[in-house]
Design a protein around this motif. Structure first.
Motif, PDB file in Angstrom:
ATOM      1  N   GLU A  67      59.423  19.685  13.729  1.00 50.78           N
ATOM      2  CA  GLU A  67      57.983  19.885  13.815  1.00 50.78           C
ATOM      3  C   GLU A  67      57.268  18.728  14.505  1.00 50.78           C
ATOM      4  N   SER A  68      57.845  17.528  14.499  1.00 51.87           N
ATOM      5  CA  SER A  68      57.195  16.408  15.189  1.00 51.87           C
ATOM      6  C   SER A  68      57.139  16.645  16.692  1.00 51.87           C
ATOM      7  N   MET A  69      58.144  17.305  17.244  1.00 52.65           N
ATOM      8  CA  MET A  69      58.134  17.615  18.678  1.00 52.65           C
ATOM      9  C   MET A  69      57.048  18.642  18.989  1.00 52.65           C
ATOM     10  N   VAL A  70      56.950  19.683  18.177  1.00 50.88           N
ATOM     11  CA  VAL A  70      55.930  20.717  18.378  1.00 50.88           C
ATOM     12  C   VAL A  70      54.545  20.077  18.285  1.00 50.88           C
ATOM     13  N   THR A  71      54.344  19.232  17.291  1.00 51.33           N
ATOM     14  CA  THR A  71      53.057  18.550  17.110  1.00 51.33           C
ATOM     15  C   THR A  71      52.754  17.641  18.293  1.00 51.33           C
ATOM     16  N   LEU A  72      53.725  16.880  18.752  1.00 50.17           N
ATOM     17  CA  LEU A  72      53.526  15.997  19.911  1.00 50.17           C
ATOM     18  C   LEU A  72      53.072  16.791  21.127  1.00 50.17           C
ATOM     19  N   LEU A  73      53.737  17.888  21.413  1.00 47.56           N
ATOM     20  CA  LEU A  73      53.387  18.682  22.594  1.00 47.56           C
ATOM     21  C   LEU A  73      51.993  19.303  22.463  1.00 47.56           C
ATOM     22  N   ILE A  74      51.673  19.792  21.282  1.00 47.00           N
ATOM     23  CA  ILE A  74      50.338  20.377  21.061  1.00 47.00           C
ATOM     24  C   ILE A  74      49.269  19.291  21.163  1.00 47.00           C
ATOM     25  N   ASP A  75      49.510  18.154  20.537  1.00 50.29           N
ATOM     26  CA  ASP A  75      48.553  17.049  20.598  1.00 50.29           C
ATOM     27  C   ASP A  75      48.380  16.529  22.025  1.00 50.29           C
ATOM     28  N   SER A  76      49.383  16.763  22.864  1.00 52.43           N
ATOM     29  CA  SER A  76      49.317  16.338  24.266  1.00 52.43           C
ATOM     30  C   SER A  76      48.678  17.398  25.156  1.00 52.43           C
ATOM     31  N   GLY A  77      48.227  18.507  24.544  1.00 52.98           N
ATOM     32  CA  GLY A  77      47.498  19.518  25.299  1.00 52.98           C
ATOM     33  C   GLY A  77      48.262  20.774  25.668  1.00 52.98           C
ATOM     34  N   ALA A  78      49.437  20.972  25.109  1.00 56.21           N
ATOM     35  CA  ALA A  78      50.209  22.184  25.421  1.00 56.21           C
ATOM     36  C   ALA A  78      49.431  23.427  24.980  1.00 56.21           C
ATOM     37  N   VAL A  79      49.474  24.448  25.797  1.00 51.51           N
ATOM     38  CA  VAL A  79      48.824  25.717  25.474  1.00 51.51           C
ATOM     39  C   VAL A  79      49.711  26.464  24.485  1.00 51.51           C
ATOM     40  N   VAL A  80      49.182  26.724  23.285  1.00 48.54           N
ATOM     41  CA  VAL A  80      50.012  27.313  22.231  1.00 48.54           C
ATOM     42  C   VAL A  80      50.372  28.772  22.494  1.00 48.54           C
ATOM     43  N   ASP A  81      49.580  29.461  23.292  1.00 42.20           N
ATOM     44  CA  ASP A  81      49.867  30.868  23.589  1.00 42.20           C
ATOM     45  C   ASP A  81      50.356  31.073  25.025  1.00 42.20           C
ATOM     46  N   ALA A  82      50.970  30.056  25.603  1.00 43.18           N
ATOM     47  CA  ALA A  82      51.493  30.184  26.965  1.00 43.18           C
ATOM     48  C   ALA A  82      52.677  31.144  26.955  1.00 43.18           C
ATOM     49  N   ALA A  83      52.493  32.310  27.561  1.00 47.67           N
ATOM     50  CA  ALA A  83      53.563  33.308  27.611  1.00 47.67           C
ATOM     51  C   ALA A  83      54.651  32.832  28.571  1.00 47.67           C
ATOM     52  N   VAL A  84      55.894  32.992  28.152  1.00 42.16           N
ATOM     53  CA  VAL A  84      57.010  32.471  28.942  1.00 42.16           C
ATOM     54  C   VAL A  84      57.991  33.570  29.322  1.00 42.16           C
ATOM     55  N   LYS A  89      56.954  36.255  26.069  1.00 44.84           N
ATOM     56  CA  LYS A  89      56.875  35.846  24.666  1.00 44.84           C
ATOM     57  C   LYS A  89      56.079  34.545  24.577  1.00 44.84           C
ATOM     58  N   ILE A  90      55.532  34.273  23.388  1.00 50.50           N
ATOM     59  CA  ILE A  90      54.790  33.036  23.171  1.00 50.50           C
ATOM     60  C   ILE A  90      55.567  32.143  22.210  1.00 50.50           C
ATOM     61  N   PRO A  91      55.256  30.831  22.181  1.00 50.38           N
ATOM     62  CA  PRO A  91      55.989  29.930  21.290  1.00 50.38           C
ATOM     63  C   PRO A  91      56.002  30.369  19.818  1.00 50.38           C
ATOM     64  N   LEU A  92      54.907  30.929  19.315  1.00 47.93           N
ATOM     65  CA  LEU A  92      54.898  31.406  17.930  1.00 47.93           C
ATOM     66  C   LEU A  92      55.992  32.448  17.716  1.00 47.93           C
ATOM     67  N   GLY A  93      56.106  33.389  18.618  1.00 49.88           N
ATOM     68  CA  GLY A  93      57.142  34.414  18.520  1.00 49.88           C
ATOM     69  C   GLY A  93      58.539  33.819  18.576  1.00 49.88           C
ATOM     70  N   LEU A  94      58.720  32.810  19.419  1.00 53.84           N
ATOM     71  CA  LEU A  94      60.020  32.152  19.517  1.00 53.84           C
ATOM     72  C   LEU A  94      60.353  31.415  18.218  1.00 53.84           C
ATOM     73  N   ALA A  95      59.353  30.760  17.630  1.00 56.52           N
ATOM     74  CA  ALA A  95      59.585  30.020  16.377  1.00 56.52           C
ATOM     75  C   ALA A  95      59.952  30.968  15.238  1.00 56.52           C
ATOM     76  N   VAL A  96      59.188  32.050  15.071  1.00 52.56           N
ATOM     77  CA  VAL A  96      59.491  32.950  13.950  1.00 52.56           C
ATOM     78  C   VAL A  96      60.784  33.719  14.185  1.00 52.56           C
ATOM     79  N   CYS A  97      61.092  34.046  15.430  1.00 55.82           N
ATOM     80  CA  CYS A  97      62.357  34.746  15.699  1.00 55.82           C
ATOM     81  C   CYS A  97      63.570  33.855  15.451  1.00 55.82           C
ATOM     82  N   SER A  98      63.360  32.547  15.446  1.00 55.23           N
ATOM     83  CA  SER A  98      64.457  31.655  15.083  1.00 55.23           C
ATOM     84  C   SER A  98      64.375  31.249  13.614  1.00 55.23           C
ATOM     85  N   GLY A  99      63.414  31.831  12.889  1.00 59.64           N
ATOM     86  CA  GLY A  99      63.318  31.622  11.450  1.00 59.64           C
ATOM     87  C   GLY A  99      62.669  30.314  11.033  1.00 59.64           C
TER      88      GLY A  99
END
Length: 181
Positions: A67-84, A89-99
């Motif tokens: 979670e420290s990596m996710v927080t670092l990237l978000i705090d650095s301005g990463a778009v949380v809903d950037a479809a990839v 898919k968005i990062p939220l979907g990737l996180a929950v699909c990996s449990g």
């Protein structure tokens, strides 16, 4: 599972001269020091690699990044809903699909859209039911999404709902959670 299809970049690929690829590898490996160094060099936090992934997308589904990596990237301005990638898919979907519900909670607190719909009609809840249909974490993840307000009345382009998919795949424990919501 969808996240298992994501391939981390090898050291040989990093030597191809494209410095922007380092940030993706560091994010996937959970190397906060390496990511900070790339950001200090001016590498954009949402830079895309050849798979059309952002560093946040790699961090969201990598078991090596916490979670420290996710927080670092978000705090650095990463778009949380950037479809990839091509599936959008968005990062939220990737996180929950990996449990990983800790990363998912951070993404939600940071404004991720739990009801994001891809151009092909895919949603986070539909992706979870498909991706985790054979995983003991499915019920826990479905409960998490329900408790955070996921829309259960969504339908894919194939007219499938989370309930119909869970039923067809024989996950009656998830069916029970969905019916109780």
């Amino acid at each position: 599972r969808y996240c298992r299809k994501i391939r981390c970049l090898s050291q040989n690929e990093l030597r191809n001269g494209d410095d922007t690829l380092h940030i993706h590898s560091y994010a996937s490996q959970g190397d906060c020091y390496g990511v900070r160094g790339e950001l200090e060099k001016g590498v954009p936090v949402d830079t895309r690699d050849e798979q059309d992934f952002t560093p946040l997308a790699y961090a969201a589904c990598s078991s090596d990044a916490d979670e420290s990596m996710v927080t670092l990237l978000i705090d650095s301005g990463a778009v949380v809903d950037a479809a990839v990638d091509k599936s959008r898919k968005i990062p939220l979907g990737l996180a929950v699909c990996s449990g990983d519900l800790i990363k998912a909670q951070i993404l939600l607190y940071s404004g991720a859209n739990i009801n994001f719909v891809s151009p092909k009609g895919s949603t986070v809840i539909l992706d979870v039911v498909y991706s985790l249909h054979d995983d003991e974490k499915l019920v826990q993840v479905v409960e998490f999404l329900v408790s955070n307000g996921v829309n259960l009345n969504c339908e894919s382009d194939y007219r499938e709902t989370p309930l119909s998919v869970a039923s067809r795949l024989g996950r009656f424990d998830a069916v029970s959670v969905l019916l109780s919501a």
